[in-house]
Design a protein around this motif. Structure first.
Motif, PDB file in Angstrom:
ATOM      1  N   GLN A  69      72.092  67.288  62.689  1.00  0.00           N
ATOM      2  CA  GLN A  69      72.751  67.873  61.535  1.00  0.00           C
ATOM      3  C   GLN A  69      71.729  68.345  60.497  1.00  0.00           C
ATOM      4  O   GLN A  69      72.023  69.189  59.667  1.00  0.00           O
ATOM      5  N   ASP A  70      70.515  67.804  60.557  1.00  0.00           N
ATOM      6  CA  ASP A  70      69.452  68.241  59.657  1.00  0.00           C
ATOM      7  C   ASP A  70      68.778  69.515  60.168  1.00  0.00           C
ATOM      8  O   ASP A  70      67.765  69.950  59.627  1.00  0.00           O
ATOM      9  N   ASN A  71      69.323  70.088  61.260  1.00  0.00           N
ATOM     10  CA  ASN A  71      68.834  71.345  61.819  1.00  0.00           C
ATOM     11  C   ASN A  71      67.413  71.255  62.350  1.00  0.00           C
ATOM     12  O   ASN A  71      66.677  72.239  62.325  1.00  0.00           O
ATOM     13  N   LYS A  72      67.004  70.091  62.805  1.00  0.00           N
ATOM     14  CA  LYS A  72      65.715  69.997  63.462  1.00  0.00           C
ATOM     15  C   LYS A  72      65.837  70.620  64.852  1.00  0.00           C
ATOM     16  O   LYS A  72      66.775  70.348  65.579  1.00  0.00           O
ATOM     17  N   ALA A  73      64.869  71.453  65.216  1.00  0.00           N
ATOM     18  CA  ALA A  73      64.931  72.144  66.494  1.00  0.00           C
ATOM     19  C   ALA A  73      64.752  71.151  67.634  1.00  0.00           C
ATOM     20  O   ALA A  73      63.859  70.310  67.607  1.00  0.00           O
ATOM     21  N   LYS A  74      65.619  71.260  68.641  1.00  0.00           N
ATOM     22  CA  LYS A  74      65.521  70.421  69.829  1.00  0.00           C
ATOM     23  C   LYS A  74      65.371  71.321  71.050  1.00  0.00           C
ATOM     24  O   LYS A  74      66.081  72.308  71.194  1.00  0.00           O
ATOM     25  N   TYR A  75      64.454  70.928  71.927  1.00  0.00           N
ATOM     26  CA  TYR A  75      64.176  71.713  73.119  1.00  0.00           C
ATOM     27  C   TYR A  75      64.245  70.828  74.354  1.00  0.00           C
ATOM     28  O   TYR A  75      64.039  69.612  74.290  1.00  0.00           O
ATOM     29  N   ALA A  76      64.496  71.466  75.488  1.00  0.00           N
ATOM     30  CA  ALA A  76      64.480  70.763  76.768  1.00  0.00           C
ATOM     31  C   ALA A  76      64.111  71.760  77.853  1.00  0.00           C
ATOM     32  O   ALA A  76      64.503  72.934  77.798  1.00  0.00           O
ATOM     33  N   ILE A  77      63.342  71.287  78.826  1.00  0.00           N
ATOM     34  CA  ILE A  77      63.020  72.076  80.015  1.00  0.00           C
ATOM     35  C   ILE A  77      63.676  71.387  81.204  1.00  0.00           C
ATOM     36  O   ILE A  77      63.487  70.183  81.424  1.00  0.00           O
ATOM     37  N   LEU A  78      64.464  72.137  81.966  1.00  0.00           N
ATOM     38  CA  LEU A  78      65.193  71.610  83.109  1.00  0.00           C
ATOM     39  C   LEU A  78      64.478  72.032  84.388  1.00  0.00           C
ATOM     40  O   LEU A  78      64.267  73.229  84.619  1.00  0.00           O
ATOM     41  N   THR A  79      64.098  71.068  85.229  1.00  0.00           N
ATOM     42  CA  THR A  79      63.409  71.401  86.479  1.00  0.00           C
ATOM     43  C   THR A  79      64.078  70.715  87.660  1.00  0.00           C
ATOM     44  O   THR A  79      64.640  69.623  87.527  1.00  0.00           O
ATOM     45  N   PHE A  80      64.002  71.365  88.809  1.00  0.00           N
ATOM     46  CA  PHE A  80      64.590  70.852  90.047  1.00  0.00           C
ATOM     47  C   PHE A  80      63.540  70.931  91.148  1.00  0.00           C
ATOM     48  O   PHE A  80      62.920  71.975  91.348  1.00  0.00           O
ATOM     49  N   ASP A  81      63.352  69.845  91.874  1.00  0.00           N
ATOM     50  CA  ASP A  81      62.351  69.788  92.931  1.00  0.00           C
ATOM     51  C   ASP A  81      62.974  69.804  94.321  1.00  0.00           C
ATOM     52  O   ASP A  81      64.120  69.370  94.521  1.00  0.00           O
ATOM     53  N   ASP A  82      62.207  70.317  95.279  1.00  0.00           N
ATOM     54  CA  ASP A  82      62.469  70.173  96.721  1.00  0.00           C
ATOM     55  C   ASP A  82      63.488  71.152  97.290  1.00  0.00           C
ATOM     56  O   ASP A  82      63.746  71.122  98.499  1.00  0.00           O
ATOM     57  N   ILE A 293      56.952  72.263  66.890  1.00  0.00           N
ATOM     58  CA  ILE A 293      57.329  71.628  68.152  1.00  0.00           C
ATOM     59  C   ILE A 293      56.110  70.983  68.794  1.00  0.00           C
ATOM     60  O   ILE A 293      55.224  71.665  69.319  1.00  0.00           O
ATOM     61  N   ARG A 294      56.064  69.657  68.766  1.00  0.00           N
ATOM     62  CA  ARG A 294      54.946  68.899  69.349  1.00  0.00           C
ATOM     63  C   ARG A 294      55.322  68.235  70.662  1.00  0.00           C
ATOM     64  O   ARG A 294      54.454  68.009  71.506  1.00  0.00           O
ATOM     65  N   ALA A 295      56.595  67.899  70.841  1.00  0.00           N
ATOM     66  CA  ALA A 295      57.010  67.146  72.029  1.00  0.00           C
ATOM     67  C   ALA A 295      58.279  67.752  72.623  1.00  0.00           C
ATOM     68  O   ALA A 295      59.193  68.136  71.892  1.00  0.00           O
ATOM     69  N   ILE A 296      58.320  67.820  73.949  1.00  0.00           N
ATOM     70  CA  ILE A 296      59.473  68.375  74.655  1.00  0.00           C
ATOM     71  C   ILE A 296      59.772  67.500  75.881  1.00  0.00           C
ATOM     72  O   ILE A 296      58.858  67.151  76.625  1.00  0.00           O
ATOM     73  N   PRO A 297      61.028  67.156  76.119  1.00  0.00           N
ATOM     74  CA  PRO A 297      61.373  66.477  77.374  1.00  0.00           C
ATOM     75  C   PRO A 297      61.467  67.492  78.503  1.00  0.00           C
ATOM     76  O   PRO A 297      62.076  68.557  78.347  1.00  0.00           O
ATOM     77  N   ILE A 298      60.831  67.170  79.613  1.00  0.00           N
ATOM     78  CA  ILE A 298      60.898  68.006  80.813  1.00  0.00           C
ATOM     79  C   ILE A 298      61.588  67.167  81.882  1.00  0.00           C
ATOM     80  O   ILE A 298      61.008  66.222  82.423  1.00  0.00           O
ATOM     81  N   ILE A 299      62.841  67.473  82.164  1.00  0.00           N
ATOM     82  CA  ILE A 299      63.657  66.625  83.045  1.00  0.00           C
ATOM     83  C   ILE A 299      63.529  67.081  84.488  1.00  0.00           C
ATOM     84  O   ILE A 299      63.542  68.282  84.773  1.00  0.00           O
ATOM     85  N   ILE A 300      63.390  66.124  85.399  1.00  0.00           N
ATOM     86  CA  ILE A 300      63.243  66.409  86.825  1.00  0.00           C
ATOM     87  C   ILE A 300      64.468  65.877  87.579  1.00  0.00           C
ATOM     88  O   ILE A 300      64.737  64.666  87.569  1.00  0.00           O
ATOM     89  N   TRP A 301      65.215  66.790  88.202  1.00  0.00           N
ATOM     90  CA  TRP A 301      66.302  66.403  89.102  1.00  0.00           C
ATOM     91  C   TRP A 301      65.958  66.835  90.522  1.00  0.00           C
ATOM     92  O   TRP A 301      65.050  67.642  90.746  1.00  0.00           O
ATOM     93  N   HIS A 302      66.714  66.320  91.471  1.00  0.00           N
ATOM     94  CA  HIS A 302      66.556  66.728  92.872  1.00  0.00           C
ATOM     95  C   HIS A 302      67.916  67.168  93.424  1.00  0.00           C
ATOM     96  O   HIS A 302      68.350  68.274  93.200  1.00  0.00           O
TER      97      HIS A 302
END
Length: 376
Positions: A69-82, A293-302
């Motif tokens: 709600q404080d309008n802080k930017a949120k980012y995510a990178i979605l990755t899929f393996d295999d 932007i200093r930190a970003i979650p990079i999520i790994i699914w299969h």
């Protein structure tokens, strides 16, 4: 004149009230928590009770909503393996529904074989044509630390040529099979010949300056920032330090979060894993201040399927996956791909490319900084 029976009822009511007033002080020692919802549903009311993991996660969720709600930017990178078939048949429609693009790391010989469980080239090309990012995941998905040296370049370099030969352009990143090989200088040097960046695993958040992990926290396995023991002397994302040592975190060891493995290793239910997902993706607000932007979650699914019990280390249920993507959408996350990351040769740190419309403090202009554009 009142009826005698009516008078008698009034007297009884008055007596009962007097008795109750006399008894309440005597009952003062009874805890009101005996009738609270947390006890009725088997949850502890003690904030320090560490057996109730859902409670601590819920507190994080509440804080995260306030941050959003404080309008802080949120980012995510979605990755899929295999290259699982379900990534095309199940994950892609869900991504389409919410308007997101992802990075798919393809094992070339999986796509070339007739395998009902893996995507074929037609499906990989369709992902690419629709704007998804395609990266290399070797030719055969071998552990790079367990093969002869002469085969390393084949697995890493020829896999890029294979993607290019099949119509996949701008292959800008590589992912290590089994997250192995990213601490081996020979393997890192080979990756560096063919790709501008590469992704491994082992951390819920990736710090774009390749520093920022808290190495002093004793409970590191549960802390967002301390799941890797990075060097306290590391200052940027270059491969080697000034004294010639390989930096543990660098442009070729970008850290992703092994979503499926964490759930399987800890026997998390889907309900718990959804809360853990929220905790991980929201944790960046602690580090990303004023849109820097200093930190970003990079999520790994299969594999995205409902046969989780058959292979829990590589499978996420369909309902859980959609709930996670919906959370990103409903909470205003900016979802980008690995191709949106770049390495700034001048500052030697990672940054988000300017065409993602970030505030000026978070972006780097490719033309002014001489950034590697991904061609090799």
């Amino acid at each position: 004149m009142s009826h005698p029976t009516f008078q008698f009822v009034i007297v009884i009511v008055i007596v009962i009230n007097i008795v109750l007033l006399l008894l309440i002080p005597l009952l003062g020692g009874i805890s009101p928590s005996l009738t609270t919802p947390s006890v009725v549903f088997g949850q502890s009311g003690d904030e320090d009770d560490k057996t109730n993991d859902f409670e601590s996660v819920s507190e994080v969720d509440s804080d995260s909503n306030e941050n959003n709600q404080d309008n802080k930017a949120k980012y995510a990178i979605l990755t899929f393996d295999d290259g699982y078939k379900s990534q095309y048949t199940t994950a892609k429609p869900i991504l389409d529904k919410y308007g997101y693009k992802a990075t798919f790391y393809i094992v070339c010989n999986y796509a070339q074989k007739i395998d009902a469980d893996r995507m074929n080239w037609t499906e990989v090309k369709k992902l690419h044509a629709e704007g998804h990012d395609i990266g290399s995941h070797t030719m055969n998905h071998h552990d790079l630390t367990q093969i002869p040296p002469y085969r390393i370049d084949y697995e890493i370099g020829i896999s890029k040529e294979c993607l290019l030969a099949n119509g996949i352009k701008n292959v800008t990143s590589f992912a290590y099979p089994f997250a192995e090989g990213s601490t081996n200088a020979t393997i890192i040097n080979t990756v560096a010949k063919h790709y501008p960046i590469a992704r491994t695993a082992d951390a819920p958040l990736m710090f774009l300056e390749c520093r920022g992990w808290d190495n002093d926290n004793e409970d590191g396995s549960d802390d967002i920032s301390s799941t890797i023991n990075s060097s306290t002397t590391q200052s940027d994302c270059s491969e080697y330090s000034e004294d010639g040592r390989l930096n543990l975190v660098n442009r070729y060891t970008i850290r992703g979060w092994a979503h499926d493995s964490e759930r399987a290793e800890n026997l998390f239910s889907d309900e718990y894993m959804l809360n853990r997902f929220k905790e991980v993706v929201d944790a960046q607000t602690k580090y990303n201040e004023d849109f820097n932007i200093r930190a970003i979650p990079i999520i790994i699914w299969h594999n995205i399927a409902d046969n989780v019990k058959d292979d829990p280390y590589t499978t996420t249920s369909i309902d859980l996956f959609e709930a996670e993507i919906k959370y990103l959408h409903d909470n205003g996350f900016n979802v980008i791909t690995m191709s949106d990351l770049m390495y700034d040769e001048n500052t030697q740190v990672l940054a988000i490319k300017e065409n993602k419309s970030l505030p000026i403090t978070s972006i780097v202009d490719n033309s002014e900084n001489g950034v590697n554009n991904g061609e090799s």
